[in-house]
Design an enzyme around this catalytic site. Sequence first.
Site, PDB file in Angstrom:
ATOM      1  N   GLY A  29       0.894  -1.213  -0.142  1.00  0.00           N
ATOM      2  CA  GLY A  29       0.077  -0.086  -0.115  1.00  0.00           C
ATOM      3  C   GLY A  29       0.831   1.381   0.026  1.00  0.00           C
ATOM      4  N   ASN A  30       0.268   2.657  -0.214  1.00  0.00           N
ATOM      5  CA  ASN A  30       0.723   3.475  -0.205  1.00  0.00           C
ATOM      6  C   ASN A  30      -0.210   4.777  -0.444  1.00  0.00           C
ATOM      7  OD1 ASN A  30       0.144   3.726  -3.266  1.00  0.00           O
ATOM      8  ND2 ASN A  30       1.748   2.120  -3.333  1.00  0.00           N
ATOM      9  N   HIS A  96      -3.594   3.751  -2.201  1.00  0.00           N
ATOM     10  CA  HIS A  96      -3.766   2.381  -2.809  1.00  0.00           C
ATOM     11  C   HIS A  96      -3.571   1.356  -1.649  1.00  0.00           C
ATOM     12  CE1 HIS A  96      -3.161  -1.000  -5.226  1.00  0.00           C
ATOM     13  NE2 HIS A  96      -2.018  -1.067  -4.994  1.00  0.00           N
ATOM     14  N   HIS A  98      -4.328  -3.141  -0.485  1.00  0.00           N
ATOM     15  CA  HIS A  98      -4.742  -4.493  -0.912  1.00  0.00           C
ATOM     16  C   HIS A  98      -5.389  -4.992   0.406  1.00  0.00           C
ATOM     17  CE1 HIS A  98      -1.928  -5.200  -4.467  1.00  0.00           C
ATOM     18  NE2 HIS A  98      -1.644  -4.163  -3.635  1.00  0.00           N
ATOM     19  N   ASP A 121     -23.724   6.875   1.826  1.00  0.00           N
ATOM     20  CA  ASP A 121     -23.204   8.265   2.548  1.00  0.00           C
ATOM     21  C   ASP A 121     -21.801   8.517   2.046  1.00  0.00           C
ATOM     22  OD1 ASP A 121     -25.131   8.640   4.666  1.00  0.00           O
ATOM     23  OD2 ASP A 121     -24.141   7.531   6.043  1.00  0.00           O
ATOM     24  N   HIS A 170      -6.326  -6.883  -9.189  1.00  0.00           N
ATOM     25  CA  HIS A 170      -5.645  -6.252  -8.584  1.00  0.00           C
ATOM     26  C   HIS A 170      -6.193  -5.777  -7.222  1.00  0.00           C
ATOM     27  CE1 HIS A 170      -2.028  -2.853  -8.538  1.00  0.00           C
ATOM     28  NE2 HIS A 170      -2.001  -3.674  -7.507  1.00  0.00           N
ATOM     29  N   TYR A 228     -25.554  17.284   7.089  1.00  0.00           N
ATOM     30  CA  TYR A 228     -24.717  16.214   8.117  1.00  0.00           C
ATOM     31  C   TYR A 228     -23.650  17.286   8.900  1.00  0.00           C
ATOM     32  CZ  TYR A 228     -22.231  12.295  10.377  1.00  0.00           C
ATOM     33  OH  TYR A 228     -21.827  11.467  11.132  1.00  0.00           O
TER      34      TYR A 228
END
Length: 232
Positions: A29-30, A96, A98, A121, A170, A228
Amino acid sequence: MKMLDGLRRQVLEANLELVRRGLVLYTFGNASGIDRESGLVAIKPSGVPYEEMKPEHMVITDMDGKVVEGNLRPSSDLATHLLLYREFPAIGAVVHTHSEYATAWAQAGRSIPAYGTTHADYFYGPVPVTEELSAEEIGGDYVHNTGVAIVRRFRGLDPLAVPGVLVAGHAPFCWGRTPEDAAHNAVVLEAVARMAYYTTTLNPQCKGVSQALLDRHYFRKHGPTATYGQKS
């Protein structure tokens, strides 16, 4: 002082939020953020353990991917982030992961239907899935072409109204106006993906929320008529 010190801290915090919420394993991830005025991007370095990262480790690049400041290599997904910044000018950050359930929908090649109000929402309609990349796209500039597939899928869609996508085979990408916002959307996407999996398991014929209920919940949080939260 390092360039874009505030943005570096925001991007680091967004990356760490993904860890806190269980959306990433190891160095997966990043997150990145862009300073639109300078056209510079701060992004997580490639392969550095989250527990070791500090603001100064965030890599600064230009929109061509050239490192402007930093001694580490930027995330291997940089080219996808840069294309999204070019094509979605209203966004200020990209995330990003996973994460388990959202990635399962991506691997299944299925969009996530708007089954309920939690989804509504945050996402104004289904979370879309891209087409699979061709062999030529995979064998070419794969990371850039991942972004191309996302942009292609978003023709006719507002990326701020649907702040996330599933890349077929992916995993998900999310975005927002700020790094905090993008990380928040990634966390919500995983929750929505999990609930959608349970929903379709319990009731495969579920048709999802009505347009009226989708509108009611989305627009209470978004747009000029939002009600809201507290007014400043």
